[in-house]
Design an enzyme around this catalytic site. Structure first.
Site, mmCIF file in Angstrom:
data_model
loop_
_atom_site.group_PDB
_atom_site.id
_atom_site.type_symbol
_atom_site.label_atom_id
_atom_site.label_comp_id
_atom_site.label_asym_id
_atom_site.label_seq_id
_atom_site.Cartn_x
_atom_site.Cartn_y
_atom_site.Cartn_z
ATOM 1 N N ILE A 22 -80.657 0.336 13.131
ATOM 2 C CA ILE A 22 -81.868 1.108 12.864
ATOM 3 C C ILE A 22 -81.759 2.509 13.446
ATOM 4 O O ILE A 22 -82.166 3.490 12.817
ATOM 5 C CB ILE A 22 -83.097 0.377 13.427
ATOM 6 C CG1 ILE A 22 -83.362 -0.914 12.647
ATOM 7 C CG2 ILE A 22 -84.336 1.274 13.384
ATOM 8 C CD1 ILE A 22 -84.427 -1.807 13.266
ATOM 9 N N VAL A 68 -80.336 3.301 29.199
ATOM 10 C CA VAL A 68 -81.777 3.538 29.314
ATOM 11 C C VAL A 68 -82.418 2.769 30.457
ATOM 12 O O VAL A 68 -83.581 3.023 30.793
ATOM 13 C CB VAL A 68 -82.516 3.218 27.988
ATOM 14 C CG1 VAL A 68 -82.051 4.143 26.879
ATOM 15 C CG2 VAL A 68 -82.358 1.748 27.606
ATOM 16 N N TYR A 162 -88.091 -11.843 24.862
ATOM 17 C CA TYR A 162 -88.065 -10.780 23.855
ATOM 18 C C TYR A 162 -89.469 -10.497 23.320
ATOM 19 O O TYR A 162 -89.893 -9.341 23.222
ATOM 20 C CB TYR A 162 -87.139 -11.187 22.711
ATOM 21 C CG TYR A 162 -86.998 -10.149 21.618
ATOM 22 C CD1 TYR A 162 -86.148 -9.060 21.778
ATOM 23 C CD2 TYR A 162 -87.701 -10.264 20.415
ATOM 24 C CE1 TYR A 162 -86.010 -8.110 20.780
ATOM 25 C CE2 TYR A 162 -87.566 -9.332 19.414
ATOM 26 C CZ TYR A 162 -86.717 -8.252 19.599
ATOM 27 O OH TYR A 162 -86.592 -7.310 18.602
#
Length: 257
Positions: A22, A68, A162
């Site tokens: 993506i 990140v 998740y």
């Protein structure tokens, strides 16, 4: 007038997890709309593959190796890219991981922490550090990547870690969107269904899961990366100028039922 709202000429975009899937499709979409795009990823090989793919399309992307989960590294990346390019106008917080099908009572502490660190903390660090620069200038658009898993509890796989992270991303988007709205910075979220990417498509041949997923999907198919990227482009551009704090499902109808 209306097509012009989708143009991103003279704007700079930074995408986390931009080496494939993506994130890479989003980079191509933003380039096509006229933006200059910096892709970041934790893996040098993925970055090189992503840059090569974009180069074949005629786009020259800058790359930044970035973990990140390290807020100090995210802050340094935000400082450096804003200094080099004058301003980062768009930030797509796309980096994420998934470890599905683990019973809730069996999720290892390290796995829980790792997933939350990437999928939630990493999104927050990215929003916070790039948002600071945008708030100083009084303009900017941030797009986070949530999931239908933040809206529903998936079946048959068990993935409380998740799902919890993605639900938190949705609410983080609403919180920051509300806080920053009067200061010129919009924050919106895309919530995809199952998407044909390297992280997901290995499960599409599963004889147990796939029929159940399709039974819940009115369109009877998974989404393609370009379909998610089109929505990211819309939210990044002035075409969505009246939207902030919004979670947009791109789910082939999955969350209807």
């Amino acid at each position: 007038m209306y097509l012009e709202k989708m143009r991103l000429d003279s704007r700079t975009a930074f995408i986390t997890g931009g080496g494939r899937g993506i994130g890479l499709a989003a980079a191509e979409a933003l380039f096509e709309a006229g933006a200059h795009v910096i892709i970041s990823d934790i893996n040098d090989a993925l970055l090189e593959d992503g840059r090569a793919y974009l180069s074949e399309k005629g786009y020259m992307a800058d790359t930044v190796r970035l973990d990140v989960t390290r807020p100090e590294d995210v802050a340094a990346a935000a400082e450096d890219t804003n200094r080099r390019f004058g301003a980062v106008d768009i930030m797509v917080a796309n980096a994420g991981i998934a470890w599905p099908d683990t019973p809730g009572e069996e999720i290892a502490d390290d796995n829980w922490r790792r997933l939350i660190d990437v999928d939630l903390n990493g999104v927050y660090w990215s929003c916070r550090e790039f948002g600071k620069h945008m708030l100083t200038r009084g303009r900017g658009s941030i797009v986070t990547l949530g999931s239908i898993s933040g809206l529903i509890s998936n079946k048959p796989q068990r993935q409380a870690h998740y799902n919890s992270a993605k639900a938190a991303v949705h609410h983080l988007t609403k919180c920051l969107g509300g806080e920053w709205a009067e200061r010129g910075v919009r924050v919106n979220c895309v919530a995809p269904t199952y998407v044909d990417t390297p992280m997901s498509n290995t499960s599409f041949d599963d004889p147990e899961r796939m029929p159940i997923w399709m039974d819940f999907t009115p369109m009877r198919r998974v989404a393609k990366p370009d379909e998610i990227a089109s929505t990211i482009l819309f939210l990044a551009s002035d075409a969505s100028s009246a939207m902030t704090g919004t979670v947009v499902p791109v789910d082939c109808g999955y969350t209807i039922w």
